[in-house]
Design a protein around this motif. Structure first.
Motif, PDB file in Angstrom:
ATOM      1  N   LYS A  95      20.211 -14.726  11.292  1.00  0.00           N
ATOM      2  CA  LYS A  95      19.999 -13.556  12.146  1.00  0.00           C
ATOM      3  C   LYS A  95      20.947 -12.420  11.793  1.00  0.00           C
ATOM      4  O   LYS A  95      20.540 -11.259  11.705  1.00  0.00           O
ATOM      5  N   THR A  96      22.223 -12.734  11.613  1.00  0.00           N
ATOM      6  CA  THR A  96      23.218 -11.733  11.236  1.00  0.00           C
ATOM      7  C   THR A  96      23.872 -12.158   9.933  1.00  0.00           C
ATOM      8  O   THR A  96      24.363 -13.288   9.827  1.00  0.00           O
ATOM      9  N   PRO A  97      23.913 -11.297   8.933  1.00  0.00           N
ATOM     10  CA  PRO A  97      24.551 -11.660   7.651  1.00  0.00           C
ATOM     11  C   PRO A  97      26.019 -12.032   7.855  1.00  0.00           C
ATOM     12  O   PRO A  97      26.739 -11.371   8.601  1.00  0.00           O
ATOM     13  N   HIS A  98      26.466 -13.089   7.145  1.00  0.00           N
ATOM     14  CA  HIS A  98      27.858 -13.527   7.252  1.00  0.00           C
ATOM     15  C   HIS A  98      28.265 -14.265   5.979  1.00  0.00           C
ATOM     16  O   HIS A  98      27.414 -14.693   5.187  1.00  0.00           O
ATOM     17  N   MET A  99      29.562 -14.419   5.792  1.00  0.00           N
ATOM     18  CA  MET A  99      30.094 -15.096   4.605  1.00  0.00           C
ATOM     19  C   MET A  99      30.917 -16.308   5.038  1.00  0.00           C
ATOM     20  O   MET A  99      31.733 -16.220   5.961  1.00  0.00           O
ATOM     21  N   HIS A 100      30.704 -17.444   4.331  1.00  0.00           N
ATOM     22  CA  HIS A 100      31.509 -18.653   4.517  1.00  0.00           C
ATOM     23  C   HIS A 100      32.545 -18.704   3.386  1.00  0.00           C
ATOM     24  O   HIS A 100      32.207 -19.042   2.240  1.00  0.00           O
ATOM     25  N   PHE A 101      33.762 -18.362   3.689  1.00  0.00           N
ATOM     26  CA  PHE A 101      34.844 -18.446   2.695  1.00  0.00           C
ATOM     27  C   PHE A 101      35.537 -19.793   2.872  1.00  0.00           C
ATOM     28  O   PHE A 101      36.378 -19.987   3.752  1.00  0.00           O
ATOM     29  N   ALA A 102      35.164 -20.764   2.013  1.00  0.00           N
ATOM     30  CA  ALA A 102      35.692 -22.126   2.091  1.00  0.00           C
ATOM     31  C   ALA A 102      36.872 -22.265   1.119  1.00  0.00           C
ATOM     32  O   ALA A 102      36.764 -21.884  -0.056  1.00  0.00           O
TER      33      ALA A 102
END
Length: 446
Positions: A130-137
């Motif tokens: 729904k909303t763009p996001h980033m997973h910084f692992a």
């Protein structure tokens, strides 16, 4: 806005599968927000690792100290969400894409510098939710100050200080890169919160928003009802005003008619007064004649009538007189008798005139009394006709006023409820009205 999660070794596989998902990979996912048709738009900003994410995690963990416990958090994940504001939504699609890529690129550089390039597992940008996001692992590696070397310690890497300054530092870095998007908001200004806290806050905000929206609808409905009541009252007031004006004109016409009747009555009174004067004069004449008649009657007893005088058949004597009466007295006696007869005629005429005056006076009085009674009855009927609708109208107006008062009372109760449970509802409502006004203005401009 951003939040962080920590994972033990047993959950890294699942999370890495979530990060690097691909279209048509056959994995069944429970996240309803994922749109498989957009999964191909996802991308990874971190350098690719030989063997994939899991192989890199195992390799990096083998290079540092790690406690041999299953609950040790070996991987952390910062989820950085794109701030989709109203201003952002108003941009053209090309500008939105440019801002999105710039935001995530700058966020990645900030996180890589903060936690070390050598510790980055992946940085997948998810465009299919729904909303763009980033997973910084990344693997939380820090210096072992006691024994030397490096170790895995999420607790020492993600300290309270780190979490409290994270958003402000990220915002400063974005500003240096010229990214006009804000990550500081009501949920982040006091420092980072856990996912559970953010979800709870989001749920509360959603509930409050629903309540505010419901309150707005109730206010709008109540306002519309009051406005309708006001318009109805205004129309009713105008109708009553028109009727009152018509009644006023009718009353004015009735007043003019009454004035005309009063004028006629005054004229009749003057005529009656004149008739009384004439009657009085005739009455005086009658009394004078009666006095004259009485005087003549008194004299009559002493005089002979003309017939009696003629019956005397007086003879002149040798001396030129009558027996016992002179001839001159005899002639005078005849004239007196004639005057008496003429006086009787005058008295009779006076009596007839007096009777005529009395009859006229009675006729005039009867006529004007009858006219006054008829006009009085007519005016009374007009008056009753004029006031009867106003009596009925007064009752109807009272009933309508009661209904208006009830609606106003309900509106006041609603306002008190909102004041008690949502103190800022007035500010929010005014903001909503201003936005509605701007939307209407924009619509007109277009």
């Amino acid at each position: 806005m951003a939040h962080v999660e920590k994972f033990a070794r047993g959950t890294t596989g699942v999370m890495c599968g979530h990060y690097g998902r691909t279209e048509g990979d056959g994995v069944r996912r429970s996240n309803e927000n994922i749109d498989p048709a957009r999964t191909h738009l996802n991308y990874n900003l971190a350098p690719a690792h030989d063997g994939g994410q899991i192989a890199f995690i195992q390799k990096r963990l083998s290079e540092v100290k790690l406690q041999n416990r299953a609950d040790v958090k070996v991987m952390c994940d910062w989820v950085v969400t794109l701030p989709v504001t109203d201003e952002f939504k108003q941009q053209k699609p090309e500008r939105q894409e440019e801002l999105t890529q710039g935001f995530f690129r700058a966020s990645y550089d900030f996180l890589e510098k903060r936690y070390g390039r050598e510790n980055v597992v992946s940085a997948y940008v998810h465009m299919d939710e729904k909303t763009p996001h980033m997973h910084f692992a990344f693997i939380p590696v820090t210096e072992d100050r006691k024994k030397g070397g490096f170790k895995v310690s999420a607790k020492e890497v993600l300290t309270r200080s780190d979490l409290q300054t994270f958003h402000a530092d990220l915002q400063r870095f974005l500003g240096q890169r010229g990214i006009p998007l804000a990550v500081l908001n009501g949920a982040t200004k006091d420092g980072n919160k856990t996912v559970a806290e953010l979800k709870k806050a989001t749920a509360l905000e959603a509930t409050a928003a629903k309540r505010i929206e419901s309150a707005k609808r109730e206010i709008d409905n109540a306002t519309a009802s009051v406005q309708t009541a006001k318009e109805t009252a205004a129309k009713e007031k105008e109708r009553v005003r028109a009727e009152v004006e018509a009644a006023r004109k009718e009353a004015e016409a009735a007043r003019l008619a009454a004035d005309s009747v009063h004028a006629e009555a005054r004229k009749a009174k003057m005529d009656v007064s004149a008739a009384h004067g004439e009657l009085s004069a005739l009455e005086n004449q009658k009394k004078q004649v009666e006095r004259d008649i009485a005087a003549l009657q008194s004299e009559r007893d002493k005089l002979l009538t003309a017939a009696e005088v003629e019956a005397l058949n007086g003879k002149r004597t040798l001396t030129g007189g009558l027996k016992g009466v002179s001839y001159e007295d005899y002639e005078a006696l005849k004239r007196t008798a004639a005057d008496v007869d003429r006086m009787r005629v005058r008295v009779s005429d006076a009596e007839e005139r007096a009777a005529a005056v009395e009859s006229r006076e009675k006729a005039v009085l009867d006529s004007y009394n009858r006219q006054l009674q008829e006009k009085s009855a007519e005016l009374n009927a007009q008056y009753q006709k004029l006031i009867e609708p106003h009596k009925q109208r007064t009752l109807a107006e009272m009933q309508k006023q009661v209904e208006i008062d009830k609606k106003l009372s309900r509106l006041e109760q609603l306002e008190r409820f909102l004041d008690a449970h949502f103190p800022r509802w007035r500010d929010l409502f005014q903001t909503f009205q201003r936005q509605q006004g701007k939307s209407r203005d924009t619509g007109r401009d277009r």
